[in-house]
Design an enzyme around this catalytic site. Sequence first.
Site, PDB file in Angstrom:
ATOM      1  N   PHE A 126       0.859  -1.188   0.000  1.00  0.00           N
ATOM      2  CA  PHE A 126       0.000   0.000   0.000  1.00  0.00           C
ATOM      3  C   PHE A 126       0.897   1.241   0.000  1.00  0.00           C
ATOM      4  CE2 PHE A 126      -2.773   3.168   1.913  1.00  0.00           C
ATOM      5  CZ  PHE A 126      -4.001   2.892   1.344  1.00  0.00           C
ATOM      6  N   ASP A 197       2.014  -6.267   7.556  1.00  0.00           N
ATOM      7  CA  ASP A 197       0.905  -5.328   7.599  1.00  0.00           C
ATOM      8  C   ASP A 197      -0.381  -6.145   7.478  1.00  0.00           C
ATOM      9  OD1 ASP A 197      -1.200  -3.585   6.916  1.00  0.00           O
ATOM     10  OD2 ASP A 197       0.219  -2.092   6.200  1.00  0.00           O
ATOM     11  N   TYR A 220     -10.229  -0.050  11.356  1.00  0.00           N
ATOM     12  CA  TYR A 220     -11.482   0.471  10.789  1.00  0.00           C
ATOM     13  C   TYR A 220     -11.948  -0.297   9.561  1.00  0.00           C
ATOM     14  CZ  TYR A 220      -8.000   3.164   8.074  1.00  0.00           C
ATOM     15  OH  TYR A 220      -6.918   3.533   7.322  1.00  0.00           O
ATOM     16  N   LYS A 221     -11.203  -1.326   9.141  1.00  0.00           N
ATOM     17  CA  LYS A 221     -11.635  -2.119   7.984  1.00  0.00           C
ATOM     18  C   LYS A 221     -12.478  -3.294   8.507  1.00  0.00           C
ATOM     19  CE  LYS A 221      -7.983  -0.230   5.187  1.00  0.00           C
ATOM     20  NZ  LYS A 221      -6.568  -0.247   4.853  1.00  0.00           N
ATOM     21  N   ARG A 369     -12.962  -3.240  -6.743  1.00  0.00           N
ATOM     22  CA  ARG A 369     -12.756  -4.069  -5.543  1.00  0.00           C
ATOM     23  C   ARG A 369     -14.080  -4.347  -4.850  1.00  0.00           C
ATOM     24  NH1 ARG A 369      -8.545  -1.967  -1.189  1.00  0.00           N
ATOM     25  NH2 ARG A 369     -10.209  -0.442  -0.891  1.00  0.00           N
TER      26      ARG A 369
HETATM   27  C1  LIG Z   1      -5.861   0.957   4.898  1.00  0.00           C
HETATM   28  C2  LIG Z   1      -4.396   0.770   4.882  1.00  0.00           C
HETATM   29  C3  LIG Z   1      -3.537   1.706   5.456  1.00  0.00           C
HETATM   30  C4  LIG Z   1      -4.112   2.977   6.025  1.00  0.00           C
HETATM   31  O1  LIG Z   1      -3.188   3.764   6.670  1.00  0.00           O
HETATM   32  P1  LIG Z   1      -3.668   4.973   7.578  1.00  0.00           P
HETATM   33  O2  LIG Z   1      -2.442   5.408   8.247  1.00  0.00           O
HETATM   34  O3  LIG Z   1      -4.739   4.444   8.492  1.00  0.00           O
HETATM   35  O4  LIG Z   1      -4.244   6.021   6.679  1.00  0.00           O
HETATM   36  C5  LIG Z   1      -2.184   1.427   5.475  1.00  0.00           C
HETATM   37  N1  LIG Z   1      -1.683   0.292   4.929  1.00  0.00           N
HETATM   38  C6  LIG Z   1      -2.487  -0.626   4.358  1.00  0.00           C
HETATM   39  C7  LIG Z   1      -1.921  -1.870   3.782  1.00  0.00           C
HETATM   40  C8  LIG Z   1      -3.858  -0.402   4.295  1.00  0.00           C
HETATM   41  O5  LIG Z   1      -4.645  -1.299   3.727  1.00  0.00           O
END
Ligand SMILES: *Cc1c(COP(=O)(O)O)cnc(C)c1O
Length: 410
Positions: A126, A197, A220-221, A369
């Site tokens: 990401f 992660d 939050y997911k 998605r």
């Molecule tokens: C959703 C997500 C994030 C989000 O990062 P924030 O710091 O909460 O904005 C980071 N890494 C991955 C792999 C994600 O899916």
Amino acid sequence: MAISRAECVALDAADPLKQIRDEFVLPDGTIYLVGNSLGAPPKAAAAAVARTVEQEWGGRLVGAWNVSGWYDLPLTTGDRIAPLIGVGPGQVAVGESTSIAIVKAVSAALGLRPERRVVVSDLANFPTDRYMVQGLAEALGGYEIRDVTGVDDLSGALSEDVACVLLSEVDYRTGARHDTAAVTALVQAAGALMIWDLCHSAGAYQVDVSAADLAVGCTYKYLNGGPGSPAFVYVHPDHQAAGRHLLTGWHGHAEPFAFEPDFRPAEGIRRFTVSTPHVVSYAPLNASLDIWEHVDLAAVRAKSVALTSLFIELVEELCAPHGLGLLSPRDPERRGSQVSFSHPDGYPVMRALIDRGVHGDFRAPDVLRFGFAPLYIRFVDVYDAAVTLAEVLEKESWRDDRYSRRLAVT
Ligand SMILES: *Cc1c(COP(=O)(O)O)cnc(C)c1O
């Protein structure tokens, strides 16, 4: 068709998780396949926020830091997340966001391997994971970032100067899932530390990172903690005594309320906390964890596999001639709880679909998605989503001009 709508209704009636859907707020007429981006609110979330504001804050004012357990929220909440990622109490600290948790985890790993100067990062990671590592390496100076394209590349990249490897267990774009045990063993055999992660795996199925060195993830997911709910960092017990990270805030100090002029890290996982916890944001998260406490994670995985497999089957059957390409692995073992398809007009297709009540999301350049949160998505939702997608493609409803104008958040 592979299955009828009535058969999907029957599958829902036999679903061991079916009652849990009632614990969530889901607007009528919406098929919500974006729980992998922002989970749906637990019904108890609003009352939990009100309790924090009215009774704790309103009733006890600053005394709530002690009496209402606010001060320890990062650790008590971490202990509730721990079983969902296969680790024990005292190993998970909650706080800040995933981006910040990445700085904690990677800087700690670099400190634990001071003689090694390379961070391995996946090009598929990401973007914020990559950006945070880039900023960190630049600020520290003298580090090299070695990019790989997937785990197949990994063994060639693991020279003896690699300090740590940062990978996502589930790829946010394709939903592809790594074999965490095998990859962790490979990385550790090269003397490097493995950081996972878990943003797209925690809450999607039983995660087990107990053999890994460090991990981060958001809440939050699939964990349904609410917009901006705090992230978590896991640190293996063997690394807690020597593990030091860059963000030496006062809450990670051995005695924050001694107000000493110099930093001394707290013992254990507390040193991975940084600063005043976002107390109100913990309320919906803990309301969600109340639900998770009673969920059978094996049933979650079984349902996730069934939902995603059915969606692939139906979409491929109904939408075959319309330019969709499956991006997710066909083998459910290699898949998270998400299915992605490519389409050259992915953005307007997704907008048209959302207009018809089926909410997925779009990731540039061409990815549609669909996330399947097993706690509240039904088989009948899968059926209706596939049929609606087929209609949008068949009738080319997505060609309507209003669907091509980009919104700020896709
Ligand atoms: C959703 C997500 C994030 C989000 O990062 P924030 O710091 O909460 O904005 C980071 N890494 C991955 C792999 C994600 O899916």
